[in-house]
Design a protein around this motif. Structure first.
Motif, short mmCIF file in Angstrom:
data_model
loop_
_atom_site.label_atom_id
_atom_site.label_comp_id
_atom_site.label_asym_id
_atom_site.label_seq_id
_atom_site.Cartn_x
_atom_site.Cartn_y
_atom_site.Cartn_z
N UNK A 186 38.49 73.83 22.72
CA UNK A 186 39.43 73.53 23.80
C UNK A 186 39.41 74.68 24.81
N UNK A 187 39.30 74.32 26.08
CA UNK A 187 39.27 75.34 27.14
C UNK A 187 40.49 75.12 28.03
N UNK A 188 41.24 76.19 28.29
CA UNK A 188 42.38 76.03 29.19
C UNK A 188 42.57 77.30 30.02
N UNK A 189 42.98 77.11 31.28
CA UNK A 189 43.03 78.28 32.17
C UNK A 189 44.26 79.16 31.94
N UNK A 212 39.07 74.89 12.37
CA UNK A 212 37.88 75.47 13.02
C UNK A 212 37.67 74.98 14.45
N UNK A 213 38.77 74.78 15.13
CA UNK A 213 38.67 74.42 16.56
C UNK A 213 38.74 75.73 17.35
N UNK A 214 37.71 75.98 18.14
CA UNK A 214 37.67 77.23 18.90
C UNK A 214 38.51 77.02 20.16
N UNK A 215 39.40 77.97 20.44
CA UNK A 215 40.27 77.83 21.62
C UNK A 215 39.93 78.93 22.62
N UNK A 216 39.62 78.54 23.84
CA UNK A 216 39.37 79.49 24.93
C UNK A 216 40.58 79.43 25.85
N UNK A 217 41.50 80.41 25.71
CA UNK A 217 42.67 80.44 26.58
C UNK A 217 42.39 81.39 27.75
N UNK A 218 43.15 81.21 28.82
CA UNK A 218 42.95 81.99 30.06
C UNK A 218 41.47 81.94 30.48
N UNK A 219 40.88 80.82 30.31
CA UNK A 219 39.45 80.64 30.64
C UNK A 219 39.34 79.46 31.61
N UNK A 220 38.86 79.71 32.79
CA UNK A 220 38.76 78.64 33.78
C UNK A 220 37.35 78.06 33.79
N UNK A 221 37.24 76.76 33.66
CA UNK A 221 35.92 76.12 33.71
C UNK A 221 35.46 76.09 35.16
N UNK A 222 34.24 76.61 35.40
CA UNK A 222 33.71 76.63 36.76
C UNK A 222 32.78 75.44 37.00
N UNK A 223 31.98 75.13 35.99
CA UNK A 223 31.01 74.04 36.16
C UNK A 223 30.74 73.36 34.82
N UNK A 224 30.34 72.11 34.92
CA UNK A 224 29.91 71.37 33.72
C UNK A 224 28.49 70.89 33.98
N UNK A 225 27.63 71.13 33.01
CA UNK A 225 26.23 70.69 33.14
C UNK A 225 25.93 69.75 31.98
#
Ligand SMILES: Cc1cc2nc3c(=O)[nH]c(=O)nc-3n(C[C@H](O)[C@H](O)[C@H](O)COP(=O)(O)OP(=O)(O)OC[C@H]3O[C@@H](n4cnc5c(N)ncnc54)[C@H](O)[C@@H]3O)c2cc1C
Length: 371
Positions: A186-189, A212-225
């Protein structure tokens, strides 16, 4: 208002508020109700994560608008609204004649907002609006069942919708396929569940860690490929399927109506749910911007229903309208992907299988009214 004879109340969209209005205005003297809807069935947001997790059949979580219209004596027009001709008081629809109204009410939800993330439109699955998500999820499920189908699943958006969605998807995929095959992130800004209290956040972080769900907090998604998600700091998170459930946008046709809009393009209404610059147009649910902003959640769209119905009735009969003052906080019951949920309100937190049972009871009771 037009001369004598029944007044035409045209409901645009069959959202959570309008399903109540249909019931409330049934057999109302001097009122003729027409529902204009793009979809003939509309999902109930509270039960949608349960459908994804496999706890409910889709039919249990959808309202059949055609049946509801027949049962409440309303006319139904299966069409997509594309504008309002306010000078001539008509709702414009795609591929059809304009529909005259005396009073129009708009409850059409939101539009996907993938534009802020480069490549999202090509490579991501938009979760909002929820009405079209289940079909996309079925395709993902079918692909994930194949030997070389998607294995690394990423959700962008750390609100209650994103958290519940990821846990529900995980439960469903783990139940149908080899338990070790998948990975989830999960990615969240900001923080996850930023509008909830720290105890609720801690409980979900613990659940994520245990699964085992990896959490990316304070992380802004810039692009999706095609290969994954690129964060603002340059980090790449490999992914086979990326689901985006960040904030959504206002439907683009609102800007051509001349109705007052807020800065984000949603319909500005007063406390009576009446357009800020047109007394004959009302709006409720996610598409409306209240004078005191509220979270875009199904619970507010549901609660707006009785206030909207009462004010539509008063407006048609020339009576004074009444202000609606929604609570600032509501009890959110967030499920964890199985028959277990966490309740959150202000600083208060409870959890357990009984919380899910309570949620299930509330949701079924609400749905029962529209069967
Ligand atoms: C994964 C997920 C889980 C969620 N879970 C919860 C939850 O547990 N609790 C909660 O409170 N909220 C939840 N939400 C938020 C919730 O889904 C929305 O806030 C809610 O659906 C808004 O209701 P609405 O009535 O405004 O619009 P909608 O439910 O989107 O209904 C809009 C209706 O209008 C119709 N329509 C749209 N455009 C047109 C048009 N141009 N012409 C005619 N008809 C049109 C659509 O077909 C639809 O029937 C969740 C959201 C997501 C993404």
């Amino acid at each position: 208002m037009s001369g004598p004879g029944p007044k035409d109340v045209v409901l645009v969209g069959g959202g959570h508020a309008h399903v109540h209005v249909l019931r409330a205005l049934r057999a109302e003297p001097g009122v003729r109700v027409t529902l204009v809807t793009r979809d003939l069935v509309t999902p109930y947001s509270g039960m949608l994560p349960g459908v994804i997790a496999g706890l409910y059949a889709p039919v249990q979580a959808h309202i059949d608008l055609a049946h509801l219209a027949v049962a409440t004596g309303a006319q139904l027009l299966h069409a997509e609204a594309i504008g309002l001709d306010r000078a001539n008081k008509r709702v414009m629809v795609a591929d059809g004649a304009p529909i005259p109204y005396d009073v129009a009410s708009i409850n059409v939800g939101i539009a996907p907002a993938l534009a802020p993330i480069a490549g999202a439109a090509e490579h991501a699955i938009a979760v909002k609006p929820i009405g079209s998500f289940l079909d996309k999820f079925d395709i993902l499920l079918a692909r994930a069942g194949r030997p070389y189908g998607p294995r690394r699943i990423v959700v962008i958006g750390g609100g209650a919708g994103g958290v519940e969605l990821l846990l529900s998807i995980r439960s469903r995929l783990m139940a149908q396929a080899c338990a070790t095959a998948f990975s989830f992130a999960l990615i969240t800004d900001g923080e996850i569940l930023a509008t909830h209290n720290p105890r609720v956040r801690a409980a979900f972080r613990q659940i994520f860690a245990a699964r085992n769900i990896v959490t990316y907090e304070h992380a802004r998604a810039r692009a999706i490929t095609a290969d994954g998600v690129e964060l603002q700091n340059g980090e790449i998170i490999a992914a086979d399927a990326v689901l985006v459930t960040t904030d959504a946008a206002a439907p683009s046709w609102f800007s051509s109506t001349g109705l007052a809009l807020n800065v984000e393009g949603f319909l500005a209404v007063n406390a009576m749910l009446q357009s800020a610059n047109d007394p004959d147009v009302f709006a409720a649910g996610d598409c409306a911007a209240l004078p005191s902003p509220r979270e875009k959640a199904g619970v507010y769209a549901v609660r707006a229903g009785p206030a909207l119905a009462a004010n539509l009735r008063r407006h048609v009969h020339g009576e004074p309208l009444q202000a609606w003052r929604p609570q600032r906080r509501h009890l959110a019951l967030i499920s964890t992907g199985e028959r277990y949920a966490i309740g959150s309100r202000g600083v208060f937190k409870v959890e357990g299988a009984w919380v899910w049972t309570l949620k299930d009871w509330i949701d079924r009771r609400w749905m029962q009214q529209y069967r």
